[in-house]
Structures are given as structure tokens and as C-alpha cells.
Design an enzyme around this catalytic site. Structure first.
Site, PDB file in Angstrom:
ATOM      1  N   TYR A   6     -10.156  32.260  28.506  1.00  0.00           N
ATOM      2  CA  TYR A   6      -9.107  32.222  28.350  1.00  0.00           C
ATOM      3  C   TYR A   6      -8.277  32.776  26.889  1.00  0.00           C
ATOM      4  O   TYR A   6      -7.019  32.880  25.968  1.00  0.00           O
ATOM      5  CB  TYR A   6      -7.481  31.889  28.494  1.00  0.00           C
ATOM      6  CG  TYR A   6      -8.410  31.534  30.126  1.00  0.00           C
ATOM      7  CD1 TYR A   6      -6.402  32.181  30.680  1.00  0.00           C
ATOM      8  CD2 TYR A   6      -8.322  30.807  31.209  1.00  0.00           C
ATOM      9  CE1 TYR A   6      -5.864  32.469  31.768  1.00  0.00           C
ATOM     10  CE2 TYR A   6      -8.269  31.528  32.780  1.00  0.00           C
ATOM     11  CZ  TYR A   6      -7.088  31.664  33.161  1.00  0.00           C
ATOM     12  OH  TYR A   6      -6.673  32.043  34.499  1.00  0.00           O
ATOM     13  N   HIS A  38      -5.958  25.041  33.421  1.00  0.00           N
ATOM     14  CA  HIS A  38      -7.430  25.707  33.488  1.00  0.00           C
ATOM     15  C   HIS A  38      -9.054  24.909  33.027  1.00  0.00           C
ATOM     16  O   HIS A  38      -9.834  25.150  33.258  1.00  0.00           O
ATOM     17  CB  HIS A  38      -7.037  27.234  32.799  1.00  0.00           C
ATOM     18  CG  HIS A  38      -6.672  28.056  33.164  1.00  0.00           C
ATOM     19  ND1 HIS A  38      -6.352  28.556  33.878  1.00  0.00           N
ATOM     20  CD2 HIS A  38      -5.371  28.495  32.848  1.00  0.00           C
ATOM     21  CE1 HIS A  38      -5.515  29.455  34.641  1.00  0.00           C
ATOM     22  NE2 HIS A  38      -4.953  29.244  33.923  1.00  0.00           N
TER      23      HIS A  38
END
Length: 719
Positions: A241, A396
Site C-alpha cells: 500500500y 490491511h
């Protein structure tokens, strides 16, 4: 389009475009060297095809990977590329097509409501989640900016009023739950809103993007820079990410630098944007992002986000090592930053990027653990030991504190599953994360870390994990013995864990050894499982496994255990070994498990009715009914397999014996090779860098300063 086709088209581009003939410095540029010419050719090929296909702006209907979803993605790429091509060539075909697309959106967008395929994320209007709407706006604004001033006033007004303004307001005032978060979705939203504000001369939009909807600075782009990156530039959600978030960070930062130069955005927070780009490059192996947390393992530096990031970082710094990364990428962007980068690369100004060992602190203050990268040769694809001693990584993040991975030129060796997701494959859960992402990929047992009582760390609650950082006790980043020492006592109630990982270079060995000493201390009786997930084909083992050949039992019922088939269970007193082959190399994993331990050979994929999981092997060391446990392991790469010549060299392990003991406040491991050579390493409880330690090994004095010491027992000198 292939690179060879791009080169052929680029030849025509160069012939008709004098600007490419003389880059900065006046040196002639070959077609092969002109990265920017290739990019122009590639964009022309794509946009010309879009022009031939005509304007297609469908009513949104599908989730990720569906027909309408993919068409709107193609459209924002065409708007971006078409705008840049008009700036570069003056060809009105590009202006007319971008204009027609935007006018079609001006007819469509005002009548749109919540997307019909919305699921568990904040719904968008063009896309199933608002994140994709933000990505659309970031790209569309950049393309529109290149044609806006030459459009008729009426067209400009329609596009401003019916596309750019309402999209910006939807992503800001109408979506406070998105833009006022500290999260990558908010970064994309802020970038889209802020770029729109700069383009339209709307200071209110710019300030909301920078400072949050209430303009207090408690949220917004600047606050995201404060809280999402550590002082080293490591991103809160992990490398995958970090890649995804970089594009809005760097693109909006470049716009801020151009429109608000007094903010000195590239100097903000000790140049955090540029540190983030450097960290993103460092958290790769052979160009691929280290797949910790939710991560798709085939994502590399060859992505749109990193093309922008490298070009903008180079423009801001003129650091020639960025040019070597661009050369490996083989791509750039159609912006002035991309053109400048390509010109300097063609002028042979590139210097190699050195991939050194790093301890990237985690958390806004850099003190919430670390991601430690231990490397031996500075190369892109050389040996890399990763110690994941970080904070959770928000939603996440995975339940994998004290996890480790290992890579070398054969690829991933000790592996991390990454994410269970088929990105934008509509048939697979609409392209979203599949259910097994929670039930398997995030589970502690799916990682190379200690699991207590078959439970996930923090009870499987990521918000709890976010409040409980790992302690990075020490890291040694240089010399023949590099190391990471970390601890956590909050992952499991009543159990403290401490792990030392060492990357040890040994004279005469082509590849370093990895030494792992993991100690668990707890009250009561526990089941301790230490898995090793690896890539390759099992060659042999000295463990006597009872094989399950007729039927395959499942290891457990929950917390990831329900997804593991059991292929065999065995035991062995003393040192045990498993050898596998990956690519052209053999790997032997040597273990000194706790007394009474069993070994479980397992494979992922059980209880997977939709075939969402990859089948990957794992070896689990299990000890039951113990309060405390110490696991000592060593990974030895060795030998070579050459299929073309049908030759095998050194397929047998060279490590013949290991002995571990606890003495004088240190763990002491002695390693013996088949040729009789021996060495010892010691890992002290006291990790102060100036602490002096003394013990004896084989009657010899062993003294060292700092957390880790090493003694060569084959000769009189000490390393």
C-alpha cells in the site's frame, strides 16, 4: 503493447519530433535510449485505438473487473494520456477526443447516485467504491488541465460544473468518512480534490484537501504525511500500500510545489515525501514489493504509481540513482518530469541504486517497531532477510509480529502468503478480497511466527494490534554478522516472545546462513506452533514422517488451521533437517526444537470450496503442554542444480551439527560443518550497544561488545 512495437513507433516519433533529438547536454539520443519516445509511442497507440473505438461512457453497473468498471478505467487513462499528447504534439485529434469524453461525463455524472454494486467500502458513483472515483479524478484533472484553456467557454463551463466540481464535492463535503480519515483512500481523495481546486482556482477546495474539511489541520493531506509515514518514510499499511498511496502523495506534492511554493512541500517533515519514495524502492527484492500485510505478490516497481514517484522524485532531487531505477522500470510518465528523467537517462547520467541493509522505523515517531532489511551485497536481487517487527498496519495488517522472510536470486525462499485476492477479476468476489483473506491470509499460522494455542495474535482484532507495537530492541546492519532482535509481550495474554534473526556470512560459503533464535516465556501450559512457509520442492528430511497417503486430515477448525491439510507428522530427538529445492539451489532448514516437539508437514488449501487459495507447503514445529519454549533454527542455502547440463553440485547440507545453550545472560549457538569447521554466535539478553559480555565456548574465552558476538572456533583469531 510490447516494447519492441513501442520502439518501432518511437522511431517515427523521433523522426517527426525534433525535441527528442537533443536532450539536455546536447548528446544525440538513440531510439533505444529514449524512454520518453517509447512512452509517447505507447500512449499514441492506446489513445489512437480509443479514438477509433469512439466515445463510450456507460452507465455504471459492474463491480471491479466488470465491463463498465474497466471502461471507466480506460477512459480516465485516455483523458490523462490524451491531454498529455495534445500538450506534446498539438494534434487536435487528442484535444477533440478528450473534450468529447469529458462532455459525455458532463451528461452522465449529475444523474448518478450510489453505485449499484457497492459492497463493504464507501460507495462511489462511477465505481463500486469511492476510492476508484478518486483515482478517476486524479487522472482526469491532469489530462483536462492540458486542454482546458483552449476549449470554448461553454464547454469549459459544462465540464467544470458537471464533472470536476461535483466530483470534487462528492469526494470532500459529501464523503467526510473518506477524506477525513488517515488512510490511503483519504490520500487519493485529497489529491483529487486538491488538484481540482488548483485547476479551477478554488482555494476552498485546496484548503480542504490540505487541512481537512474543517481546515483545522487535524486531518487532510498534510496530516496524512504526519501520521501515515514513519520518519524513515515507511508507510503504515506496509510496502504494497506504500506503492499504491505514493502516486497521490507525489502528484499532489508536485502540484503544491508549483502552486504554493512557499509551503516547500518537498522539504516538509524533513523531506518525508522523498523519503517515502526511497523507502518504497528499498522495500523490494528484484523490483517486487515485499509481500507483508495485504499484498499481491506480483506487484513491482513497474507500476504507474512508481513511474510517477520516480520521475517526480528525480525532478525534485536530481539524484542520479533514481535514473537507474527508471532504467530497470523501462517506463516513465508523459509529464514534463518524465521527459526530463528520460533525457538525463539517455545522457547516461544514471548511477546505481544501492540496496543496503535498513531498519525502517514504524509509526509516526518511528518507535513502534520496525521493518528490518538485512542484505549482504547491495544488489537488487541478492540475499535479503526481512524481519517484520512493525505495528499492525491498520485494517490491511496481518497478525504476524516477529514474522520473517528470505529472498535471494532464485526468488522468495521463506515466504509470506500476502493477500487472498484476485484484483479486478469479477468472477472472484467481484475482484475484492475473498473471504479467505480473513480466515487464512491474515491468520498468524499463515506466517513464519510463533502461534500460541492455535489463536491469532491480539485475538484476531486489528484495532487491538494497532495499539500494541513491537519492540525493536537492536539491529546490526553491517559486517559479516547482521542481525535484528525484537520482542513483544502483548500479542498473546501471558506470553512474551523474543526473536533474534541473524544473517551470517561464512568464509567459503557462497550464500549467507540465517540463524533464528525464538524464545517464548509464559505461565501455564500452552501449545506452541512455529511454522515455516517455503517455496520449492521437498528433496529429503531426516525426520521420520508418518505420511497420510489415503486421506488428508485437516489441522484444526479455526484461525487459519482449518485451511491446512496435514501431509505427515513426525518426531526426532536432537537436531532435525528438511531440505528442499527452489530454482537452481538447495535449501536445508536445520532445527533444534524444544524437547518433545513434533513436526507437521502441511499444505494450504483445505476448506476452500471456491478454490481461492494457492497450495503452498509449510513445516510446523509443535510443542504441547509447555510454559516456556526455545526454538533454534538455521537456514542453509547450498549447492546448484543445472537442468540444461543435468548436473547437481553439493545437494547435501554442509551444516552437520548445532548446539544451543543458555549461559552468562546469552543464547549461545555453536555450528559445525561437515569439513570440521566450527563457529559460535552469542545473542545477549542485554542489548545495549556498549554492554560488554563474556562467556566460554569449548573452554575458550568468548568476549564481545553489544548485542551479538561471533567466535570462529576453527582458528585462534576471533571475528
Amino acid at each position: 503493447m510490447t516494447r519492441s512495437l513501442a520502439l518501432l513507433i518511437a522511431a517515427a516519433t523521433l523522426a517527426s519530433w525534433p525535441a527528442f533529438a537533443q536532450p539536455e547536454g546536447g548528446a544525440a539520443v538513440s531510439v533505444q535510449a529514449s524512454l520518453f519516445a517509447e512512452e509517447v509511442a505507447r500512449a499514441r497507440h492506446e489513445v489512437d485505438a480509443a479514438i477509433r473505438a469512439g466515445v463510450n461512457v456507460p452507465v455504471p453497473r459492474d463491480p471491479g473487473g466488470g465491463v463498465t468498471h474497466e471502461q471507466h478505467k480506460r477512459n480516465y487513462r485516455t483523458i490523462f494520456e490524451g491531454g498529455q499528447l495534445y500538450r506534446l504534439t498539438g494534434d487536435r485529434r487528442y484535444l477533440d477526443h478528450v473534450r468529447a469524453l469529458l462532455l459525455a461525463y458532463a451528461d452522465l455524472y449529475p444523474g448518478l447516485g450510489r453505485h449499484p454494486a457497492a459492497a463493504n467500502q464507501v460507495a462511489g458513483r462511477l465505481f463500486w467504491q469511492s476510492l476508484n472515483d478518486s483515482v478517476f479524478l486524479v487522472n482526469a484533472v491532469q489530462g483536462y488541465a492540458e486542454i482546458r484553456d483552449v476549449l470554448p467557454a461553454a464547454d469549459r463551463q459544462r465540464i467544470d460544473d458537471n464533472v470536476i466540481c461535483p466530483m470534487a464535492h462528492f469526494l470532500s463535503d459529501e464523503s467526510p468518512e473518506v477524506i477525513d480519515r488517515i488512510h490511503n483512500h483519504a490520500t487519493w481523495a485529497a489529491a483529487g480534490v486538491g488538484l481540482s481546486g488548483y485547476l479551477l482556482g478554488d482555494r476552498d477546495l485546496v484548503d480542504k484537501a490540505l487541512l481537512g474539511l474543517d481546515k483545522s489541520g487535524k486531518t487532510g493531506f498534510l496530516r496524512q504525511l504526519d501520521l501515515l509515514f514513519s520518519p524513515d518514510g515507511y508507510y503504515a499499511e506496509g510496502p504494497y500500500y506504500q506503492r499504491y498511496a505514493l502516486q497521490p502523495f507525489v502528484v499532489f506534492a508536485a502540484a503544491i510545489a508549483a502552486h504554493d511554493p512557499d509551503r516547500e512541500i518537498f522539504a516538509y517533515r524533513d523531506a518525508i515525501v522523498l523519503k517515502a519514495v526511497r523507502a518504497a524502492i528499498d522495500v523490494t527484492h528484484n523490483g517486487y514489493f515485499i509481500p507483508v500485510n495485504d499484498a499481491i505478490r506480483d506487484k513491482s516497481l513497474r507500476t504507474e504509481e512508481l513511474y510517477h514517484a520516480v520521475a517526480i522524485a528525480y525532478g525534485a532531487t536530481k539524484d542520479p540513482t533514481f535514473l537507474s531505477i527508471a532504467d530497470w522500470q523501462g517506463r516513465t510518465v508523459l509529464t514534463p518530469a518524465g521527459e526530463q528523467l528520460a533525457g538525463d537517462l539517455a545522457a547516461r547520467k544514471a548511477q546505481p541504486w544501492r540496496f543496503d541493509s535498513r531498519a525502517l522505523g514504524d509509526g509516526p515517531d518511528g518507535k513502534q517497531g520496525a521493518l528490518v532489511l538485512l542484505r549482504t551485497d547491495g544488489g537488487r536481487d541478492g540475499p535479503l532477510l526481512v524481519a517484520k517487527n512493525s505495528v499492525q498496519g491498520m485494517g490491511h495488517g496481518h497478525f504476524d509480529r516477529l514474522n520473517w522472510l528470505y529472498f535471494d536470486e532464485t526468488g522468495p525462499v521463506v515466504t509470506d502468503y500476502g493477500a487472498a485476492r484476485f484484483l479486478n477479476v469479477e468472477a472472484k468476489h467481484g475482484g475484492r478480497y475473498v473471504p479467505e483473506n480473513n480466515s487464512w491470509a491474515k491468520a498468524s499460522i499463515a506466517h513464519n511466527t510463533l502461534v500460541v494455542d492455535e489463536q491469532n495474535q491480539f485475538g484476531g482484532k486489528w484495532k487491538v494490534g494497532e495499539e500494541r507495537p513491537t519492540q525493536q530492541l537492536a539491529a546490526g546492519l553491517a559486517g559479516p554478522t547482521r542481525y535484528s532482535i525484537a520482542a513483544i509481550d502483548t500479542a498473546y495474554k501471558g506470553v512474551a516472545m523474543r526473536r533474534a534473526l541473524l544473517l551470517v556470512e561464512v568464509e567459503g560459503l557462497a550464500n549467507p546462513l540465517t540463524i533464528d533464535i525464538l524464545r517464548a516465556t509464559g505461565g501455564g501450559r500452552h501449545v506452541y506452533d512455529l511454522p515455516l512457509h517455503f517455496s520449492g520442492h521437498i528433496i529429503d528430511s531426516d525426520i521420520d514422517f508418518a505420511r497420510h497417503l489415503a486421506e488428508r486430515p485437516v489441522l484444526g477448525t479455526a484461525n487459519g488451521y482449518q485451511h491446512l491439510w496435514v501431509d505427515g507428522v513426525g518426531a526426532r530427538a536432537g537436531k532435525a533437517r528438511l531440505t528442499w529445492m527452489q530454482g537452481s539451489r538447495f535449501y536445508s532448514y536445520h532445527m533444534l526444537p524444544p524437547a518433545g516437539a513434533r513436526f507437521i508437514l502441511a499444505e494450504s488449501g483445505a476448506n476452500d470450496p471456491q478454490f481461492n487459495l494457492r497450495r503452498e507447503p509449510a513445516l510446523i514445529q509443535r510443542v504441547e503442554g509447555a510454559a516456556d519454549a526455545v526454538f533454534v533454527s538455521l537456514l542453509e542455502p547450498h549447492g546448484k542444480y543445472d537442468a540444461s547440463s543435468e548436473s547437481v553440485v553439493a545437494s547435501k547440507a554442509r551444516v552437520s551439527a548445532m548446539d544451543h545453550r543458555r549461559a552468562d545472560g546469552a543464547d549461545i549457538l555453536t555450528v559445525t560443518f561437515a569439513d570440521g569447521r566450527r563457529f559460535a554466535v552469542a545473542v545477549a539478553e542485554d542489548v545495549a550497544p556498549t554492554a560488554r559480555h563474556r562467556t566460554t565456548v569449548d573452554g575458550r574465552a568468548f568476549e564481545w561488545t553489544g548485542p551479538v558476538g561471533r567466535l570462529d572456533l576453527s582458528r585462534e583469531t576471533r571475528k
